[in-house]
Design an enzyme around this catalytic site. Structure first.
Site, short mmCIF file in Angstrom:
data_model
loop_
_atom_site.label_atom_id
_atom_site.label_comp_id
_atom_site.label_asym_id
_atom_site.label_seq_id
_atom_site.Cartn_x
_atom_site.Cartn_y
_atom_site.Cartn_z
N CYS A 46 45.74 41.66 38.98
CA CYS A 46 45.48 43.00 38.43
C CYS A 46 46.49 43.98 39.00
O CYS A 46 46.31 44.52 40.09
CB CYS A 46 44.05 43.46 38.77
N CYS B 221 45.30 47.59 39.74
CA CYS B 221 44.44 47.69 40.92
C CYS B 221 45.25 47.66 42.20
O CYS B 221 45.04 48.46 43.12
CB CYS B 221 43.46 46.52 41.01
N ASP B 222 46.15 46.71 42.29
CA ASP B 222 46.72 46.34 43.59
C ASP B 222 48.15 46.81 43.82
O ASP B 222 48.65 46.71 44.93
CB ASP B 222 46.64 44.82 43.77
#
Lengths: 213, 325
Positions: free
Chosen positions: B151, B154-155
């Protein structure tokens, strides 16, 4: 200008119609050297203005040291969501982006004084008799993080032994370093045990139970 | 980054009526499932929508520029609009539930969730979508959350000033590279194929970033290295003549998707890659069971196609239910 856009304010007001008991947002802040402190304070006050059931209290982290100790606040910005009781629900760093959902959800749960967990989960939680500190590391652009934060906060609400922190990773690089956070949501329990990813209720609780042994 | 506050549309609480027999159960809450639900409600079918989340893969998509009616919209905003439309109707929702098993007795379909909830329905639409495909190379599983990510939105923030690799050659790989270009110090874009499959418009955007991005087409990943933390990776040219070590700290895997069809595997016919085989009317190999969107064998996986398929599946399911009466 308000932080929350009109449409978001209206939606929050609509949700807050469901609030049952009154509650309090306790914000710890300081003027300097804190990236999101000012915005977090404004957010706390704006949210409180959206329902007569919510009050806001702002403390200066540097000056109100006793209060910080009482609430066990060791970093800022911080928001405590509490009712007549402090359930151990904390937001460290600004709950913006997707985490705004977690803040609103915790407010509604705390107002109700109960978490909507399954009877099986509540039964398991009732067997916890040792303190458990859950830290959920998030980024504000992570769509799966609020599920983990909300679950951890529900556990804190349910058990007097559990405390739960949302930690916004960008605000606290020393903590993401310490716990080697490179993917979110990352859940750290009692400083040592951890897992990655948002899990469904029963699986999340199983991980927590493992750590409580 | 501008600070925003996202309030997702509220989901209806648990239905909690386990004895009820639904006309139609829809498994999956992405574009196909939510569109199917709206069509079902308009046909006044007693409908259950059951899904891990509302929004599906679109929640991970930063920008959508090819859903008609919106020249540009963020993935989550588009899904909020879908949710809002679903919310207009009295549809029972079980959100946060994953289906463990779908079976059929003489009359009804039976759905069992991971938390043990049971539901019955006369017809079912499977619209459970797809999830990230793993590379299946040594080190990958061990280093998930320790440098290996599926992701990028997200990261990506954890890789500021670091060297990272993006694996894949399709749109999602190029979109991940675009997310990372603002953050990482160097990006290696690695794919097994010798030419990129991403839309030309995305390839052009990345080619503008040549200073930061190094391309490795026709390379495979041999191993992702590191004990508790990702420390590098070894890649190999597809003719196996050259290997190369890259000292990356992050690996973003964007090599496509696998269908979420395991729960129906023993019931319905799947194709070689695990998709539920459908005809052009969304029929599966089982009467009364329909499939729509990315989990099905429909050619091309797009938000707009999934939404259209979801609508079609409900209309066909409605005809089926009318004949049952």
């Amino acid at each position: 200008m308000a932080l929350l856009k009109d449409e978001v304010q209206n939606e929050v007001k609509e949700r807050f119609k469901k609030l049952s008991g009154s509650l309090r947002l306790v914000n710890f802040t300081q003027k300097l050297e804190c990236h999101h402190c000012e915005d977090t304070r404004r957010l706390t006050e704006e949210i409180a203005s959206l329902s007569p059931k919510i009050s806001a209290k702002v403390y200066n982290f540097a000056i109100d040291k006793e209060k910080a100790q009482q609430y066990k606040i060791d970093k800022i910005p911080a928001i405590v969501v509490e009712a007549e009781k402090d359930y151990g629900i904390r937001f460290f760093g600004i709950p913006g982006g997707y985490e705004f959902n977690s803040l609103i959800s915790s407010i509604i749960d705390v107002s109700r004084g109960a978490a909507d967990l399954s009877p099986e989960s509540k039964d398991k939680i009732s067997k916890i008799t040792k303190p458990l500190h859950i830290q959920v590391f998030v980024t504000l652009t992570c769509p799966y993080c609020p599920a983990a934060v909300q679950m951890a906060h529900k556990l804190a609400l349910e058990s007097e032994y559990i405390t739960s922190d949302m930690i916004e990773s960008a605000e606290f690089p020393h903590l993401t370093n310490k716990y080697q956070v490179m993917g979110v949501p990352k859940i750290v329990i009692n400083e040592k045990f951890g897992f990655e990813g948002a899990l469904p209720e029963s699986a999340f609780l199983d991980e927590i139970m493992k750590a409580s042994k | 980054m501008e600070l925003d506050f996202v309030l997702s549309k509220e989901e209806k609480g648990p239905a909690g009526k386990t004895e009820l027999i639904y006309d139609l159960a829809i498994i999956g809450g992405g574009p196909a499932g939510m569109t199917a639900a709206v069509y079902a409600a308009r046909k006044k079918l007693k409908t259950l929508l059951i899904s891990k989340d509302l929004g599906g893969q679109v929640l991970w998509t930063t920008e959508v520029e090819n859903y008609m009616g919106y020249q540009y919209i963020q993935g989550r905003q588009l899904m909020d609009k879908f949710k809002e439309q679903v919310r207009q109707f009295p549809i029972d929702q079980e959100i946060g539930e994953e289906v463990q098993k779908l079976s059929k007795d003489e009359k009804f379909f039976a759905i069992l969730t991971r938390t043990g909830k049971k539901f019955r329905a006369k017809a079912v639409i499977i619209a459970s979508g797809k999830r990230s495909r793993p590379l299946n190379v040594p080190g990958e599983k061990r280093l998930i959350g320790r440098g290996v990510s599926y992701c990028s939105i997200c990261d990506a923030p954890f890789f500021e000033g670091k060297e990272v690799a993006v694996i894949g050659g399709g749109n999602s790989a190029f979109e991940a590279a675009l997310d990372l270009v603002k953050i990482a110090s160097r990006i290696y874009l690695i794919d097994i194929a010798s030419s990129w499959r991403a839309d030309s418009i995305l390839v052009e955007q990345i080619e503008k970033e040549k200073k930061k991005v190094t391309f490795f087409p026709a390379h495979r990943i041999k191993e992702i290295e590191g004990k508790d933390k990702l420390q590098g990776m070894t890649i190999e040219s597809s003719n196996r003549k050259e290997t190369k070590h890259l000292s990356v700290q992050g690996v973003f895997i964007e090599i496509g998707l696998v269908p979420n069809s395991e729960f129906a595997r023993s019931l319905v016919k799947l194709n070689q890659i695990g998709e539920i085989v459908v005809d052009c009317s969304n029929h599966t190999s089982i009467p009364g069971l329909f499939a729509a969107g990315d989990v099905s064998s429909v050619p091309e996986k797009q938000i707009i196609i999934a939404a259209g398929e979801g609508a079609k599946a409900t209309l066909i399911a409605h005809q089926y239910l009318m004949r049952l009466k």
